[in-house]
Design a protein around this motif. Structure first.
Motif, PDB file in Angstrom:
ATOM      1  N   VAL A 325       0.822  -1.273   0.116  1.00 63.13           N
ATOM      2  CA  VAL A 325       0.150  -0.004   0.032  1.00 63.13           C
ATOM      3  C   VAL A 325       0.771   1.285   0.020  1.00 63.13           C
ATOM      4  CG1 VAL A 325      -1.946   1.215   1.133  1.00 63.13           C
ATOM      5  CG2 VAL A 325      -1.669  -1.140   1.267  1.00 63.13           C
ATOM      6  N   SER A 326       0.613   2.095  -0.867  1.00 64.61           N
ATOM      7  CA  SER A 326       1.266   3.452  -0.867  1.00 64.61           C
ATOM      8  C   SER A 326       0.376   4.475  -1.451  1.00 64.61           C
ATOM      9  CB  SER A 326       2.185   3.157  -2.022  1.00 64.61           C
ATOM     10  OG  SER A 326       1.694   3.291  -3.544  1.00 64.61           O
ATOM     11  N   ALA A 327       0.999   5.857  -1.359  1.00 63.67           N
ATOM     12  CA  ALA A 327       0.301   6.879  -1.781  1.00 63.67           C
ATOM     13  C   ALA A 327      -0.418   6.915  -3.352  1.00 63.67           C
ATOM     14  CB  ALA A 327       0.973   8.304  -1.931  1.00 63.67           C
ATOM     15  N   ASP A 328       0.050   5.798  -3.923  1.00 66.89           N
ATOM     16  CA  ASP A 328      -0.264   5.546  -5.264  1.00 66.89           C
ATOM     17  C   ASP A 328      -1.329   4.558  -5.224  1.00 66.89           C
ATOM     18  OD1 ASP A 328       1.291   7.654  -6.498  1.00 66.89           O
ATOM     19  OD2 ASP A 328       2.988   6.158  -6.257  1.00 66.89           O
ATOM     20  N   GLY A 329      -1.687   3.823  -4.454  1.00 66.79           N
ATOM     21  CA  GLY A 329      -2.604   2.789  -4.314  1.00 66.79           C
ATOM     22  C   GLY A 329      -2.051   1.614  -3.648  1.00 66.79           C
ATOM     23  N   ALA A 330      -2.859   0.168  -4.024  1.00 65.60           N
ATOM     24  CA  ALA A 330      -2.546  -0.828  -3.562  1.00 65.60           C
ATOM     25  C   ALA A 330      -2.121  -1.836  -4.460  1.00 65.60           C
ATOM     26  CB  ALA A 330      -3.637  -1.266  -2.312  1.00 65.60           C
ATOM     27  N   GLU A 331      -1.573  -2.774  -4.278  1.00 66.37           N
ATOM     28  CA  GLU A 331      -1.345  -4.128  -5.225  1.00 66.37           C
ATOM     29  C   GLU A 331      -0.936  -5.130  -4.413  1.00 66.37           C
ATOM     30  OE1 GLU A 331       1.803  -3.583  -8.138  1.00 66.37           O
ATOM     31  OE2 GLU A 331       3.013  -2.343  -6.472  1.00 66.37           O
ATOM     32  N   ARG A 332      -1.188  -6.268  -4.879  1.00 64.68           N
ATOM     33  CA  ARG A 332      -0.688  -7.710  -4.446  1.00 64.68           C
ATOM     34  C   ARG A 332       0.481  -7.942  -4.861  1.00 64.68           C
ATOM     35  NH1 ARG A 332      -5.362 -12.088  -3.531  1.00 64.68           N
ATOM     36  NH2 ARG A 332      -4.334 -13.314  -1.781  1.00 64.68           N
ATOM     37  N   VAL A 333       1.372  -8.395  -3.713  1.00 64.54           N
ATOM     38  CA  VAL A 333       2.804  -8.602  -3.877  1.00 64.54           C
ATOM     39  C   VAL A 333       3.269  -9.864  -3.308  1.00 64.54           C
ATOM     40  CG1 VAL A 333       3.400  -6.113  -4.383  1.00 64.54           C
ATOM     41  CG2 VAL A 333       3.435  -7.013  -1.990  1.00 64.54           C
ATOM     42  N   GLU A 334       4.397 -10.249  -3.549  1.00 69.77           N
ATOM     43  CA  GLU A 334       5.326 -11.584  -2.931  1.00 69.77           C
ATOM     44  C   GLU A 334       6.369 -10.913  -2.107  1.00 69.77           C
ATOM     45  OE1 GLU A 334       3.984 -14.413  -2.263  1.00 69.77           O
ATOM     46  OE2 GLU A 334       2.254 -14.370  -3.838  1.00 69.77           O
ATOM     47  N   GLU A 335       6.084 -10.176  -1.201  1.00 67.90           N
ATOM     48  CA  GLU A 335       7.150  -9.482  -0.150  1.00 67.90           C
ATOM     49  C   GLU A 335       6.976  -9.630   1.354  1.00 67.90           C
ATOM     50  OE1 GLU A 335       7.335  -5.360  -0.999  1.00 67.90           O
ATOM     51  OE2 GLU A 335       7.025  -5.546  -3.272  1.00 67.90           O
ATOM     52  N   ARG A 336       8.018  -9.527   1.869  1.00 60.45           N
ATOM     53  CA  ARG A 336       8.086  -9.851   3.179  1.00 60.45           C
ATOM     54  C   ARG A 336       7.179  -8.460   3.957  1.00 60.45           C
ATOM     55  NH1 ARG A 336      13.349 -11.220   6.368  1.00 60.45           N
ATOM     56  NH2 ARG A 336      12.385 -12.313   7.890  1.00 60.45           N
ATOM     57  N   PRO A 337       6.254  -8.923   4.698  1.00 61.95           N
ATOM     58  CA  PRO A 337       5.341  -7.921   5.419  1.00 61.95           C
ATOM     59  C   PRO A 337       5.935  -7.089   6.348  1.00 61.95           C
ATOM     60  CG  PRO A 337       4.741 -10.089   6.281  1.00 61.95           C
ATOM     61  CD  PRO A 337       6.130 -10.337   5.332  1.00 61.95           C
ATOM     62  N   ASP A 338       5.520  -6.000   6.685  1.00 62.81           N
ATOM     63  CA  ASP A 338       5.984  -5.067   7.496  1.00 62.81           C
ATOM     64  C   ASP A 338       4.854  -5.348   8.621  1.00 62.81           C
ATOM     65  OD1 ASP A 338       8.082  -3.411   6.344  1.00 62.81           O
ATOM     66  OD2 ASP A 338       6.307  -2.682   5.021  1.00 62.81           O
ATOM     67  N   LEU A 339       3.821  -5.678   8.485  1.00 62.12           N
ATOM     68  CA  LEU A 339       2.779  -5.933   9.490  1.00 62.12           C
ATOM     69  C   LEU A 339       1.731  -6.930   9.236  1.00 62.12           C
ATOM     70  CD1 LEU A 339      -0.206  -4.286   9.177  1.00 62.12           C
ATOM     71  CD2 LEU A 339       1.350  -2.295   9.556  1.00 62.12           C
ATOM     72  N   THR A 340       1.113  -7.675   9.985  1.00 68.60           N
ATOM     73  CA  THR A 340       0.177  -8.717   9.809  1.00 68.60           C
ATOM     74  C   THR A 340      -1.112  -8.466  10.403  1.00 68.60           C
ATOM     75  OG1 THR A 340       2.003 -10.427   9.556  1.00 68.60           O
ATOM     76  CG2 THR A 340      -0.068 -11.188  10.146  1.00 68.60           C
ATOM     77  N   ILE A 341      -2.137  -8.557   9.920  1.00 71.11           N
ATOM     78  CA  ILE A 341      -3.661  -8.473  10.359  1.00 71.11           C
ATOM     79  C   ILE A 341      -4.476  -9.151  10.006  1.00 71.11           C
ATOM     80  CG2 ILE A 341      -4.163  -6.540   8.380  1.00 71.11           C
ATOM     81  CD1 ILE A 341      -5.261  -4.782  10.530  1.00 71.11           C
ATOM     82  N   PRO A 342      -5.371  -9.517  10.834  1.00 76.70           N
ATOM     83  CA  PRO A 342      -6.699 -10.445  10.133  1.00 76.70           C
ATOM     84  C   PRO A 342      -7.782  -9.504   9.553  1.00 76.70           C
ATOM     85  CG  PRO A 342      -6.902  -9.906  12.565  1.00 76.70           C
ATOM     86  CD  PRO A 342      -5.362  -9.546  12.281  1.00 76.70           C
TER      87      PRO A 342
END
Length: 389
Positions: A325-342
């Motif tokens: 998620v960025s100021a330009d929008g959101a996209e699905r990625v395969e990256e290490r997460p900064d945070l985890t949320i249900p």
């Protein structure tokens, strides 16, 4: 074995409505009540759980649209009439209904009003918007200055015709607000008939009608009177202010009560802000992100460094994954997460009622980059719906 079916005809709809009312400890609808309720049943949106030929649980959705941060309107399901027959509770009936409903909804997001706060989190709904229940001492409430427009009272037939048109003209703009469907207005007419003393007034400004207020007055002990606001919509600040002035200057009214957004400025309308008392803060919007990728892309974001969020969704596993998620929008990625949320807590932060940092402080979520996540999801106004269903 519980069997979930889509209902298709009036006898099934009436049985559905009767079961739901029984779950709320109400009697079955009268013929008169049913004639008003029937138009609220839409094709393919009423589900029921069966044990053999016996109906044992209900749920329903209404097609609508929801305003998300940034102002976009997204197709939305308003979930209501959720109930399980008393002799079938705690046997997995509600879980089966919720799983089937969420798996087949045509809309990427759903909201509901929760009868009990602990029920819906396990189905992925998060508390996404709250309201303040206010009481105003009308006898002491002084608003500096007078009205800038005109307020007129409507008879019920005129109100029934005008209000849907006026609500559509005013529009929905604030995160959490939803559009109203024809069946909603049919039930609103029925509720006004039941109230008997329900009153509607419309505000007119320089450009025409631009707000309305529906209220009723109840007599209390020692011939004191309480005005309860049932519906309040406005297109601009002058309409909002004038309608408040009208409600507070009515004769024989001692107290006025209403539910408002957490950041509503009504306290500052009066010379003495102490005339306003917050009696309660209560949950209003329970939000379910049915299609997480689509909903993350639907809203706008604040200025901050990108954050990668990992989402867990046990009921709809296709939503599980990581999103940048960025100021330009959101996209699905395969990256290490900064945070985890249900997914239920992602729903809670989605409209801006709560922040990632607040959830982390309670150890409901884990991760880093919380300040950036808060800035990305920040909103200018607290969410509110204002439409009960």
């Amino acid at each position: 074995m519980t069997d979930i079916r889509v209902l298709t005809d009036e006898p099934q709809y009436r049985a559905h409505n009767t079961l739901f009312r029984r779950a709320l400890h109400w009697g079955p609808p009268t013929d008169e009540q049913w004639s008003v309720t029937l138009p609220s049943y839409e094709p393919d949106r009423a589900l029921a759980a069966f044990d053999g030929d016996e109906m044992i649980g209900t749920t329903q959705s209404f097609g609508s649209s929801l305003v998300v941060p940034g102002g976009a309107r997204v197709s939305h399901s308003a979930i209501s009439r959720v109930g399980v027959r008393a002799d079938y509770t705690r046997r997995g009936v509600l879980t089966a209904l919720m799983r089937e409903q969420l798996s087949t909804l045509p809309d990427p997001v759903a909201t509901l009003r929760a009868s009990e706060g602990r029920i819906y989190g396990r189905f992925g709904y998060g508390l996404a918007g709250r309201v303040r229940n206010l009481e105003i001492d009308a006898k002491r409430a002084v608003v500096p200055g007078g009205m800038t427009g005109r307020v007129r009272m409507l008879d019920q037939d005129t109100a029934d015709k005008l209000l849907p048109e006026l609500h559509e003209a005013i529009g929905v703009h604030r995160p959490g607000q939803i559009s109203r469907w024809p069946g909603w207005w049919a039930r609103a007419r029925d509720r006004k008939s039941e109230a008997e003393n329900s009153v509607t007034v419309v505000h007119t400004g320089p450009d025409g009608d631009d707000g309305f207020l529906t209220y009723k007055v109840a007599t209390e002990k020692d011939f004191r009177h309480r005005l309860s606001i049932e519906d309040f919509e406005w297109a601009n600040g002058d309409a909002w202010r004038d309608l408040w002035i009208h409600a507070l200057r009515l004769d024989l009214v001692d107290h006025v009560e209403n539910e408002v957004a957490l950041d509503d400025p009504v306290t500052w309308l009066f010379e003495d802000p102490r005339v306003v008392t917050t009696k309660d803060v209560f949950d209003e919007i329970w939000l379910r992100l049915v299609d997480v990728p689509r909903m993350l892309s639907a809203r706008t974001y604040g200025a901050a460094e990108p954050v990668v969020i990992e989402v867990h969704d046990t009921l709809l596993p296709a939503n599980s994954g990581t999103y940048r998620v960025s100021a330009d929008g959101a996209e699905r990625v395969e990256e290490r997460p900064d945070l985890t949320i249900p997914v239920d807590l992602l729903g809670a932060v989605y409209l801006g009622d709560v922040t990632f940092s607040q959830l982390a402080a309670t150890r409901r979520i884990e991760g880093t980059r919380l300040a950036d996540a808060d800035a990305l999801f920040a909103v200018a106004q607290k969410p509110v719906c204002g439409t009960f269903f």
